[in-house]
Design an enzyme around this catalytic site. Structure first.
Site, short mmCIF file in Angstrom:
data_model
loop_
_atom_site.label_atom_id
_atom_site.label_comp_id
_atom_site.label_asym_id
_atom_site.label_seq_id
_atom_site.Cartn_x
_atom_site.Cartn_y
_atom_site.Cartn_z
N SER A 1 -3.86 47.11 70.73
CA SER A 1 -3.98 46.03 71.54
C SER A 1 -5.57 45.86 72.03
O SER A 1 -5.85 44.56 72.04
CB SER A 1 -3.20 46.13 72.83
OG SER A 1 -3.77 46.67 73.56
N MET B 1 -7.64 58.09 68.49
CA MET B 1 -7.20 59.33 69.26
C MET B 1 -7.75 60.90 68.46
O MET B 1 -6.84 61.67 68.57
CB MET B 1 -5.62 59.20 69.38
CG MET B 1 -5.05 58.11 70.31
SD MET B 1 -6.06 57.82 71.64
CE MET B 1 -5.16 59.06 72.75
N ARG B 2 -8.76 60.58 67.70
CA ARG B 2 -9.16 61.86 66.85
C ARG B 2 -10.52 62.33 67.63
O ARG B 2 -11.32 61.44 68.00
CB ARG B 2 -9.27 61.73 65.52
CG ARG B 2 -8.16 61.72 64.68
CD ARG B 2 -7.19 62.63 64.64
NE ARG B 2 -7.69 64.01 64.08
CZ ARG B 2 -6.80 65.19 63.81
NH1 ARG B 2 -5.89 65.13 64.48
NH2 ARG B 2 -7.62 66.16 63.27
N ASN C 1 -16.70 53.39 73.09
CA ASN C 1 -15.28 54.07 73.11
C ASN C 1 -14.84 53.28 74.50
O ASN C 1 -15.49 52.98 75.41
CB ASN C 1 -15.10 55.31 73.17
CG ASN C 1 -13.75 56.17 73.44
OD1 ASN C 1 -12.92 55.49 72.79
ND2 ASN C 1 -13.72 56.91 74.51
N HIS D 1 -12.05 54.16 77.31
CA HIS D 1 -11.01 55.18 77.94
C HIS D 1 -10.28 54.91 79.12
O HIS D 1 -10.80 54.06 79.77
CB HIS D 1 -11.95 56.44 78.22
CG HIS D 1 -11.11 57.62 78.65
ND1 HIS D 1 -10.35 58.47 77.77
CD2 HIS D 1 -10.80 58.05 79.77
CE1 HIS D 1 -9.90 59.28 78.32
NE2 HIS D 1 -9.94 59.29 79.65
N THR E 1 -20.85 60.31 72.90
CA THR E 1 -21.77 61.43 72.85
C THR E 1 -21.10 62.54 72.23
O THR E 1 -19.59 62.45 72.09
CB THR E 1 -22.54 61.70 74.14
OG1 THR E 1 -21.45 62.39 74.99
CG2 THR E 1 -23.40 60.79 74.69
N LEU F 1 -16.41 64.91 74.66
CA LEU F 1 -15.17 64.10 74.65
C LEU F 1 -15.19 63.17 75.88
O LEU F 1 -15.50 63.83 77.10
CB LEU F 1 -13.96 65.05 74.57
CG LEU F 1 -12.50 64.26 74.62
CD1 LEU F 1 -12.43 63.47 73.52
CD2 LEU F 1 -11.42 65.37 74.74
N ASP F 2 -14.87 62.04 75.70
CA ASP F 2 -14.81 60.94 76.71
C ASP F 2 -16.08 61.18 77.83
O ASP F 2 -15.66 61.13 78.86
CB ASP F 2 -13.44 61.12 77.44
CG ASP F 2 -12.37 60.81 76.52
OD1 ASP F 2 -12.53 59.99 75.63
OD2 ASP F 2 -11.08 61.42 76.84
N GLN G 1 -7.12 45.00 82.16
CA GLN G 1 -8.56 45.19 82.18
C GLN G 1 -9.42 45.57 81.03
O GLN G 1 -10.38 45.06 80.88
CB GLN G 1 -8.90 46.15 83.64
CG GLN G 1 -8.28 45.50 84.85
CD GLN G 1 -8.85 44.27 85.18
OE1 GLN G 1 -9.99 43.90 85.14
NE2 GLN G 1 -7.96 43.31 85.60
C1 GAR Z 1 -5.91 52.28 75.40
O1 GAR Z 1 -5.28 52.53 76.76
C2 GAR Z 1 -7.12 53.42 75.58
O2 GAR Z 1 -7.98 53.14 76.36
C3 GAR Z 1 -6.64 54.63 74.99
O3 GAR Z 1 -5.63 54.41 74.23
C4 GAR Z 1 -4.96 53.25 74.63
C5 GAR Z 1 -4.81 52.58 73.19
O4 GAR Z 1 -4.07 51.28 73.06
N1 GAR Z 1 -7.62 55.45 74.50
C6 GAR Z 1 -7.98 56.73 74.69
O5 GAR Z 1 -7.02 57.38 75.58
C7 GAR Z 1 -9.11 57.39 74.35
N2 GAR Z 1 -9.42 58.56 74.92
P1 GAR Z 1 -4.24 50.21 71.96
O6 GAR Z 1 -3.91 50.83 70.78
O7 GAR Z 1 -3.27 49.23 72.30
O8 GAR Z 1 -5.52 49.43 71.75
#
Ligand code: GAR
Length: 217
Positions: free
Chosen positions: A13, A90-91, A107, A109, A141, A144-145, A173
């Site tokens: 999304s 998510m890798r 990224n 988060h 960097t 992670l996150d 948001q």
């Molecule tokens: C989102 O909330 C994003 O911030 C999170 O995964 C979701 C993906 O939604 N990312 C993480 O947690 C990365 N550490 P989407 O596929 O609908 O964009």
């Protein structure tokens, strides 16, 4: 127009919000490719429906993280991007990969970093009884996150929230701040200095915090 490659793992999304912004002319960027580490990432269909080339680099086909990273980097570089955008990817990416894209890897988060790196951020925010939660766009960097923060949006945590309602409030948001951050990058309105993000205009700096509206006043 900068060239952007988006990496996804699932529904995409955030990717869709970037595609919509580019399509409407609000984002001076050409989304040249969408890559996934999973063949079943449903966002791939969304990207294809928008006419964006897609590719899969399936992490299960590689014996090591380094081999996966090398194959993913080759797939990305095929599109010669100016910016690589992780959107629900998510890798964990290794240090060599991250260094290769240093300063051009963003990224998003779903927490106000540095709180809650990793998974289940909404569940953890609820468990801690937070009143404010949110999302962060940052340069990547090797940690992670973690990394220089571009923009954060905060949302209230409301009585009666569960993981789903809170996630939805944060996601709304996310869809707002990621196109904003990518636009600033595309327009060269921000730069990294001493590991921090610096905005050329004070207005952009002020806009990089989106504050919650207090419910009930
Ligand atoms: C989102 O909330 C994003 O911030 C999170 O995964 C979701 C993906 O939604 N990312 C993480 O947690 C990365 N550490 P989407 O596929 O609908 O964009």
């Amino acid at each position: 127009m900068i060239r952007v490659v988006i990496l996804i793992s699932g529904r995409g999304s955030n990717m869709a919000s970037l595609l919509a912004a580019a399509d409407s002319g609000a984002l001076p960027a050409h989304i040249v490719g969408v890559l996934a580490n999973r063949p079943d990432a449903s966002g791939l269909n969304t990207a294809s429906a928008c006419g964006v080339p897609t590719a899969v680099v399936d992490h299960r086909q590689f014996a090591s993280r380094e081999e996966f990273d090398t194959a993913m980097a080759a797939a990305i570089d095929h599109f010669a991007p100016d910016l690589v955008v992780l959107a629900g990817f998510m890798r964990i990416l290794g240090e060599a990969f991250v260094r290769h894209y240093q300063g051009r890897l963003l990224n998003i988060h779903p927490s106000l970093l540095p709180s809650f790196p990793g998974l289940h951020t909404h569940r953890r925010a609820l468990a801690e009884g937070l009143r404010i939660h949110g999302c962060t766009v940052h340069f990547v960097t090797p940690d992670l996150d973690h990394g220089p923060i571009v923009v954060q949006a905060a949302v209230p945590v409301l009585d009666g929230d569960d993981e789903a309602t809170l996630a939805a409030r944060v996601l709304a948001q996310e869809h707002r701040v990621y196109p904003l951050a990518v636009r600033w990058f595309a327009e060269a309105r921000l730069r990294l200095a001493d590991g921090r993000v610096v905005f050329d205009s004070p207005q952009d700096g002020a806009a990089a915090l989106i504050a919650p509206q207090a419910a009930g006043g």
